[in-house]
Design a protein around this motif. Sequence first.
Motif, PDB file in Angstrom:
ATOM      1  N   ALA A 103       5.689  -3.321  -0.257  1.00 44.56           N
ATOM      2  CA  ALA A 103       6.923  -3.163   0.507  1.00 44.56           C
ATOM      3  C   ALA A 103       6.854  -4.056   1.729  1.00 44.56           C
ATOM      4  O   ALA A 103       5.808  -4.154   2.393  1.00 44.56           O
ATOM      5  N   TYR A 104       7.960  -4.729   2.017  1.00 37.13           N
ATOM      6  CA  TYR A 104       8.076  -5.595   3.191  1.00 37.13           C
ATOM      7  C   TYR A 104       9.188  -5.020   4.063  1.00 37.13           C
ATOM      8  O   TYR A 104      10.334  -4.925   3.626  1.00 37.13           O
ATOM      9  N   VAL A 105       8.826  -4.604   5.293  1.00 38.09           N
ATOM     10  CA  VAL A 105       9.778  -3.960   6.191  1.00 38.09           C
ATOM     11  C   VAL A 105       9.812  -4.723   7.507  1.00 38.09           C
ATOM     12  O   VAL A 105       8.862  -4.647   8.302  1.00 38.09           O
ATOM     13  N   PRO A 106      10.881  -5.491   7.773  1.00 38.51           N
ATOM     14  CA  PRO A 106      10.974  -6.166   9.069  1.00 38.51           C
ATOM     15  C   PRO A 106      11.253  -5.136  10.166  1.00 38.51           C
ATOM     16  O   PRO A 106      12.141  -4.296  10.019  1.00 38.51           O
ATOM     17  N   LEU A 107      10.466  -5.204  11.240  1.00 37.45           N
ATOM     18  CA  LEU A 107      10.667  -4.270  12.352  1.00 37.45           C
ATOM     19  C   LEU A 107      11.555  -4.884  13.428  1.00 37.45           C
ATOM     20  O   LEU A 107      12.286  -4.182  14.114  1.00 37.45           O
ATOM     21  N   ASN A 108      11.443  -6.188  13.606  1.00 33.57           N
ATOM     22  CA  ASN A 108      12.339  -6.944  14.487  1.00 33.57           C
ATOM     23  C   ASN A 108      12.314  -8.400  14.030  1.00 33.57           C
ATOM     24  O   ASN A 108      11.824  -8.694  12.936  1.00 33.57           O
ATOM     25  N   GLN A 109      12.794  -9.322  14.858  1.00 32.38           N
ATOM     26  CA  GLN A 109      12.901 -10.726  14.449  1.00 32.38           C
ATOM     27  C   GLN A 109      11.542 -11.349  14.125  1.00 32.38           C
ATOM     28  O   GLN A 109      11.445 -12.240  13.282  1.00 32.38           O
ATOM     29  N   ASN A 110      10.473 -10.895  14.786  1.00 30.13           N
ATOM     30  CA  ASN A 110       9.160 -11.517  14.619  1.00 30.13           C
ATOM     31  C   ASN A 110       8.116 -10.647  13.930  1.00 30.13           C
ATOM     32  O   ASN A 110       7.095 -11.161  13.486  1.00 30.13           O
ATOM     33  N   VAL A 111       8.328  -9.363  13.863  1.00 28.17           N
ATOM     34  CA  VAL A 111       7.296  -8.446  13.373  1.00 28.17           C
ATOM     35  C   VAL A 111       7.772  -7.738  12.104  1.00 28.17           C
ATOM     36  O   VAL A 111       8.899  -7.271  12.031  1.00 28.17           O
ATOM     37  N   ALA A 112       6.879  -7.683  11.128  1.00 20.60           N
ATOM     38  CA  ALA A 112       7.168  -6.970   9.888  1.00 20.60           C
ATOM     39  C   ALA A 112       5.947  -6.147   9.490  1.00 20.60           C
ATOM     40  O   ALA A 112       4.808  -6.489   9.809  1.00 20.60           O
ATOM     41  N   LEU A 113       6.210  -5.080   8.802  1.00 24.06           N
ATOM     42  CA  LEU A 113       5.169  -4.220   8.256  1.00 24.06           C
ATOM     43  C   LEU A 113       5.121  -4.479   6.753  1.00 24.06           C
ATOM     44  O   LEU A 113       6.153  -4.476   6.086  1.00 24.06           O
ATOM     45  N   VAL A 114       3.928  -4.728   6.231  1.00 21.74           N
ATOM     46  CA  VAL A 114       3.746  -4.977   4.801  1.00 21.74           C
ATOM     47  C   VAL A 114       2.745  -3.954   4.269  1.00 21.74           C
ATOM     48  O   VAL A 114       1.624  -3.863   4.767  1.00 21.74           O
ATOM     49  N   GLY A 115       3.151  -3.189   3.287  1.00 23.34           N
ATOM     50  CA  GLY A 115       2.257  -2.228   2.662  1.00 23.34           C
ATOM     51  C   GLY A 115       2.057  -2.590   1.204  1.00 23.34           C
ATOM     52  O   GLY A 115       2.948  -3.166   0.571  1.00 23.34           O
ATOM     53  N   PHE A 116       0.886  -2.310   0.680  1.00 19.39           N
ATOM     54  CA  PHE A 116       0.623  -2.608  -0.726  1.00 19.39           C
ATOM     55  C   PHE A 116      -0.330  -1.573  -1.313  1.00 19.39           C
ATOM     56  O   PHE A 116      -1.130  -0.972  -0.594  1.00 19.39           O
ATOM     57  N   ALA A 117      -0.200  -1.390  -2.612  1.00 16.07           N
ATOM     58  CA  ALA A 117      -1.092  -0.480  -3.338  1.00 16.07           C
ATOM     59  C   ALA A 117      -1.247  -1.006  -4.758  1.00 16.07           C
ATOM     60  O   ALA A 117      -0.324  -1.605  -5.306  1.00 16.07           O
ATOM     61  N   ALA A 118      -2.426  -0.813  -5.313  1.00 19.13           N
ATOM     62  CA  ALA A 118      -2.686  -1.286  -6.672  1.00 19.13           C
ATOM     63  C   ALA A 118      -3.657  -0.341  -7.367  1.00 19.13           C
ATOM     64  O   ALA A 118      -4.565   0.205  -6.744  1.00 19.13           O
ATOM     65  N   PHE A 119      -3.431  -0.168  -8.655  1.00 17.59           N
ATOM     66  CA  PHE A 119      -4.376   0.537  -9.516  1.00 17.59           C
ATOM     67  C   PHE A 119      -4.687  -0.389 -10.682  1.00 17.59           C
ATOM     68  O   PHE A 119      -3.777  -0.883 -11.348  1.00 17.59           O
ATOM     69  N   ASP A 120      -5.961  -0.651 -10.903  1.00 16.75           N
ATOM     70  CA  ASP A 120      -6.392  -1.494 -12.018  1.00 16.75           C
ATOM     71  C   ASP A 120      -7.454  -0.753 -12.823  1.00 16.75           C
ATOM     72  O   ASP A 120      -8.359  -0.133 -12.261  1.00 16.75           O
ATOM     73  N   GLN A 121      -7.349  -0.847 -14.132  1.00 14.75           N
ATOM     74  CA  GLN A 121      -8.325  -0.274 -15.050  1.00 14.75           C
ATOM     75  C   GLN A 121      -9.160  -1.418 -15.614  1.00 14.75           C
ATOM     76  O   GLN A 121      -8.628  -2.281 -16.318  1.00 14.75           O
ATOM     77  N   LEU A 122     -10.462  -1.454 -15.281  1.00 14.55           N
ATOM     78  CA  LEU A 122     -11.338  -2.466 -15.869  1.00 14.55           C
ATOM     79  C   LEU A 122     -11.511  -2.143 -17.339  1.00 14.55           C
ATOM     80  O   LEU A 122     -11.639  -0.981 -17.721  1.00 14.55           O
ATOM     81  N   THR A 123     -11.542  -3.170 -18.168  1.00 17.44           N
ATOM     82  CA  THR A 123     -11.574  -2.952 -19.611  1.00 17.44           C
ATOM     83  C   THR A 123     -12.424  -4.016 -20.282  1.00 17.44           C
ATOM     84  O   THR A 123     -12.900  -4.952 -19.633  1.00 17.44           O
ATOM     85  N   GLY A 124     -12.613  -3.899 -21.582  1.00 18.53           N
ATOM     86  CA  GLY A 124     -13.384  -4.890 -22.334  1.00 18.53           C
ATOM     87  C   GLY A 124     -14.822  -4.973 -21.856  1.00 18.53           C
ATOM     88  O   GLY A 124     -15.385  -3.990 -21.373  1.00 18.53           O
ATOM     89  N   ASP A 125     -15.427  -6.157 -21.987  1.00 19.79           N
ATOM     90  CA  ASP A 125     -16.812  -6.343 -21.579  1.00 19.79           C
ATOM     91  C   ASP A 125     -17.006  -6.128 -20.080  1.00 19.79           C
ATOM     92  O   ASP A 125     -18.062  -5.665 -19.650  1.00 19.79           O
TER      93      ASP A 125
END
Length: 151
Positions: A103-125
């Motif tokens: 998510a990208y949330v601009p707080l004002n002209q110069n400042v933004a808040l960026v949040g991220f989340a990920a889930f990965d399942q390792l697989t194979g070898d």
Amino acid sequence: EETAEVGGYIEYNYGNMQAKLEIRKGVDGGHDGIDGDVDVTYNAPVEIFGKQSDISFGPTASFSDDNYASTFFDVSAAQSAVSGISEYDAEGGLMSYGLHASAYVPLNQNVALVGFAAFDQLTGDVGDSSIVQERGTEEQVTAGLILNYTF
């Protein structure tokens, strides 16, 4: 060991959907394998904290050749003797699959808040590697919050 990779990507956009294939090759001796990612992302404008913002989410998968997988997931006899982790010889293929969101949330002209989340399942070898099985987990979770300032 540090490494540099060169590569490229192909991206296709259709409305709010984006599909991307990225491929990289190690070039400086840390590894000389090939790895890459396939992502499909849905991007949507939303209102967060009363500000016009953007969210994106979708599935992802990563893959590699034998050289890349061996560099990061093999355990030699010497390494096994030192670490106590069982010997293992990884081969390439599908390494992981998962879901990513941001998510990208601009707080004002110069400042933004960026949040991220990920889930990965390792697989194979990679998922079967003794490093993962004996000292890690096949389920990988990443999350973060960034305060971004633009000059």
